[in-house]
Design a protein around this motif. Structure first.
Motif, PDB file in Angstrom:
ATOM      1  N   ASP A 376       0.820  -1.206   0.000  1.00 41.76           N
ATOM      2  CA  ASP A 376       0.000   0.000   0.000  1.00 41.76           C
ATOM      3  C   ASP A 376       0.857   1.261   0.000  1.00 41.76           C
ATOM      4  OD1 ASP A 376      -2.418  -1.360  -0.041  1.00 41.76           O
ATOM      5  OD2 ASP A 376      -2.461  -1.560   2.139  1.00 41.76           O
ATOM      6  N   ASP A 377       1.909   1.269   0.815  1.00 42.18           N
ATOM      7  CA  ASP A 377       2.768   2.450   0.882  1.00 42.18           C
ATOM      8  C   ASP A 377       3.537   2.649  -0.420  1.00 42.18           C
ATOM      9  OD1 ASP A 377       1.911   3.000   3.387  1.00 42.18           O
ATOM     10  OD2 ASP A 377       3.806   2.655   4.410  1.00 42.18           O
ATOM     11  N   TRP A 379       2.653   1.636  -3.442  1.00 44.64           N
ATOM     12  CA  TRP A 379       1.727   2.081  -4.472  1.00 44.64           C
ATOM     13  C   TRP A 379       1.333   3.539  -4.251  1.00 44.64           C
ATOM     14  CZ3 TRP A 379       0.538   1.845  -9.105  1.00 44.64           C
ATOM     15  CH2 TRP A 379      -0.692   2.300  -9.596  1.00 44.64           C
ATOM     16  N   LYS A 380       1.184   3.948  -2.992  1.00 43.35           N
ATOM     17  CA  LYS A 380       0.876   5.344  -2.699  1.00 43.35           C
ATOM     18  C   LYS A 380       1.974   6.260  -3.229  1.00 43.35           C
ATOM     19  CE  LYS A 380      -0.221   6.536   1.551  1.00 43.35           C
ATOM     20  NZ  LYS A 380      -0.052   6.919   2.970  1.00 43.35           N
ATOM     21  N   PRO A 403      -2.847  -1.842  -8.341  1.00 40.73           N
ATOM     22  CA  PRO A 403      -2.331  -2.206  -7.018  1.00 40.73           C
ATOM     23  C   PRO A 403      -2.350  -3.723  -6.796  1.00 40.73           C
ATOM     24  CG  PRO A 403      -3.839  -0.373  -6.866  1.00 40.73           C
ATOM     25  CD  PRO A 403      -3.951  -0.899  -8.262  1.00 40.73           C
ATOM     26  N   ARG A 407       0.808  -5.838  -5.742  1.00 44.86           N
ATOM     27  CA  ARG A 407       0.800  -6.336  -4.373  1.00 44.86           C
ATOM     28  C   ARG A 407       1.556  -7.657  -4.168  1.00 44.86           C
ATOM     29  NH1 ARG A 407      -2.299  -5.105  -0.085  1.00 44.86           N
ATOM     30  NH2 ARG A 407      -3.487  -3.657  -1.364  1.00 44.86           N
ATOM     31  N   ARG A 515      -6.035   4.129  10.360  1.00 46.57           N
ATOM     32  CA  ARG A 515      -4.774   3.413  10.130  1.00 46.57           C
ATOM     33  C   ARG A 515      -3.693   3.912  11.077  1.00 46.57           C
ATOM     34  NH1 ARG A 515      -1.210   3.236   4.496  1.00 46.57           N
ATOM     35  NH2 ARG A 515       0.515   2.039   5.335  1.00 46.57           N
TER      36      ARG A 515
END
Length: 589
Positions: A376-377, A379-380, A403, A407, A515
């Protein structure tokens, strides 16, 4: 394309599905060949006034609205030049209801002296949406071409065609800007790019230094002006990076370029040692006592400067014959001129690495934690660095689930912070190559277009990173305050989740808050609630049961609920209902 007449309006969504970002062009020609005008943009609130003078966009203030509205500069056309303007409509501040597009003339010149005045609007894919042509503007010194405005959540365009005999001063009076017309006229912007246009103004910017890996970094000490010769120093720094990237490009296979696999290898080269050495302490030592906002602004400015310099150097390497052979590279056709492909790839790789590192720098400066081994980080960071929006890659025929593609492999990317493999990254690589090839696809237009686009995309990426990570820093501050003050950390998580889910939907800021709140409660209070982590739908009765079982003063829980409800804006009715019942139950306890 819809042709507009004076006074007509049209909703952008009716013309295209891709109007989150649009580009506008203004053009005219002069019988004498000497006619020119200076474009200005005015961001107006509901009262028809600017919120401050900072909402007046002109050649000395080309980026406004938190980076969402920009003057892109002059671009060549068949008949001469036109002014281009960029609008990231999804990011325009909500207080701005209208964006007026105007231009001004000076020294007794009038718009009636110009021929073929026109405005065109295109979506982010390059499809032309509207055209507004003006036959006779009249004896006026300022002219409003059109405006973008909001109606019931939708952006619309209106063809205005209104002249001001009083010139810029008349516009300023109407829109609430305090400006001296004669003083502004004394420093008009050049119509055509100057020979040195690849080098933006250097005052207040700084020379490059070397980062801990031995590669140039766009350092920008504040409060100092460049000494004479800084342009040359910056150019040499860019040329050193280009030489390094040329060596990198030589190691790529044709399949790496066509498939997008180059992005995997470049990401490893761009981030591996860089992220090990560049942290918050790194910036503290160089900018001691300077607020993060100021440092971020300088780094964005310098990155855009480097990108523009590089664009001029790369585009200048093409001849018209070489450009004509490139066709539609970017995954669509084979490369036939290796030298041209290598030059193009140096440009794409330079800007890609620059924007990836810039986004990382901005996150570090705002102290937003990024774990680049986390899918997630990672891809962010990619989305922020290249301003990739939802659906943008779908339109290019890639897949919705980028993503999801990335992943499964991201955890194989990094080992101790070093990128080693990334089977999902070619998707991003192909997308970036497709998005960049336009810069060199038009014979004889390469240099100014590459300079403008490199500078614009880097500024946009930097401003986007600043908006995203600054907002996340704000949410983190809220989470830190809630966790630090809470006497009931485990109950706090349940109540926060109950408030967030009250309206049956989760806003982005609410997702960020929960989060970071879970992370901080774990780190500060050593609380890990597995039951909460596995919830699909929260049961209010379970929260009330926990609340009734908790002894002591629970006012901190009520205060926390009220703060959670405001993290994404105004408190809505379902959130008010939950907070009301929470307050009543805490009184009983």
């Amino acid at each position: 394309m819809q042709k507009m007449v004076r006074g007509a309006n049209v909703g952008l969504a009716a013309l295209s599905d891709d109007v989150g970002s649009v580009t506008m062009s203004l053009g005219w020609n002069s019988p004498s060949g000497e006619g020119d005008a200076d474009v200005s943009l005015w961001l107006l609130d509901g009262g028809g006034k600017v919120r401050s003078d900072a909402d007046f966009c002109f050649h000395n203030n080309p980026v406004v609205g938190n980076g969402s509205v920009q003057l892109l500069g002059k671009a060549p056309t068949v008949d001469g030049y036109e002014d281009r303007l960029g609008f990231d409509l999804d990011a325009v501040p909500p207080e701005v209801e209208r964006i007026v597009v105007a231009a001004s003339r000076y020294g007794g010149s009038h718009f009636g002296d110009l021929n073929d005045l026109y405005l065109t609007l295109t979506d982010s894919s390059g499809d032309r949406l509207v055209q507004f042509s003006v036959d006779d503007a009249g004896a006026v010194r300022a002219f409003i071409f059109g405006e973008l405005y909001r109606r019931t959540g939708e952006w619309k365009f209106r063809a205005v065609g209104q002249g001001y005999a009083s010139g810029l001063a008349g516009l300023a009076t109407d829109f609430g800007v305090d400006i001296d017309d004669d003083a502004w006229a004394a420093v008009p912007s050049p119509r055509a790019p100057e020979p040195d246009s690849t080098s933006p103004a250097s005052e207040g910017e700084a020379r490059s230094q070397e980062d801990p890996t031995g590669q140039p970094v766009t350092e920008a000490p504040l409060g100092t002006a460049d000494a004479e010769g800084d342009d040359e120093a910056d150019r040499k720094a860019v040329e050193r990076e280009r030489a390094e990237l040329r060596a990198f490009i030589k190691g790529l296979s044709p399949d790496d370029i066509k498939s997008g696999g180059w992005f995997t290898k470049l990401s490893a080269q761009a981030l591996s040692a860089y992220t090990d050495k560049v942290d918050w302490q790194y910036f503290q030592e160089r900018y001691e006592g300077v607020p993060a906002d100021a440092v971020v602004a300088q780094r964005i400015k310098m990155a855009a400067r480097y990108a523009a310099l590089e664009g001029g150097l790369s585009a200048g390497a093409y001849s018209a014959a070489v450009i004509a052979t490139l066709g539609s590279l970017g995954g669509a056709s084979a490369a036939t001129v290796p030298a041209a492909v290598a030059t193009m790839m140096v440009d794409v790789a330079f800007v890609t690495r620059l924007q990836l590192r810039l986004a990382y720098d901005v996150a570090v400066l705002y102290r937003v934690p990024l774990d680049l081994s986390d899918p997630d980080d990672m891809w962010k960071l990619i989305r922020v660095a290249f301003t990739i929006k939802s659906g943008e890659m779908v339109k290019e025929g890639v897949t919705k689930a980028v993503p999801a593609i990335i992943r499964p492999v991201i955890k194989r990317f990094y080992s101790g912070g070093v990128l080693t493999a990334a089977k999902g990254f070619p998707v991003v690589g192909k997308y970036l190559l497709q998005r960049n090839v336009i810069k060199i696809g038009i014979p004889m237009v390469g240099v100014p277009l590459a300079v403008v686009l490199n500078r614009y995309t880097t500024l946009l990426a930097g401003r986007h990173a600043q908006a995203v990570f600054r907002n996340e820093a704000r949410v983190i501050e809220v989470a830190e305050g809630l966790s630090g003050r809470s006497r009931h950390p485990q109950l706090l998580l349940w109540v926060a989740w109950l408030v967030i889910m009250a309206d049956k939907k989760i806003a982005d800021d609410e997702a960020l808050l929960i989060r970071h709140l879970v992370r901080l409660v774990r780190d500060q209070h050593h609380v890990v609630d597995e039951q909460l982590a596995h919830l699909v739908d929260i049961d209010p009765a379970e929260v009330w049961r926990r609340l009734d079982a908790e002894p002591g003063d629970l006012r901190d829980i009520v205060d926390a609920a009220e703060r959670v409800a405001t993290v994404d804006g105004d408190v809505n009715a379902p959130e008010k209902a939950v907070i009301g019942e929470l307050r009543d139950r805490c009184r009983r306890v």
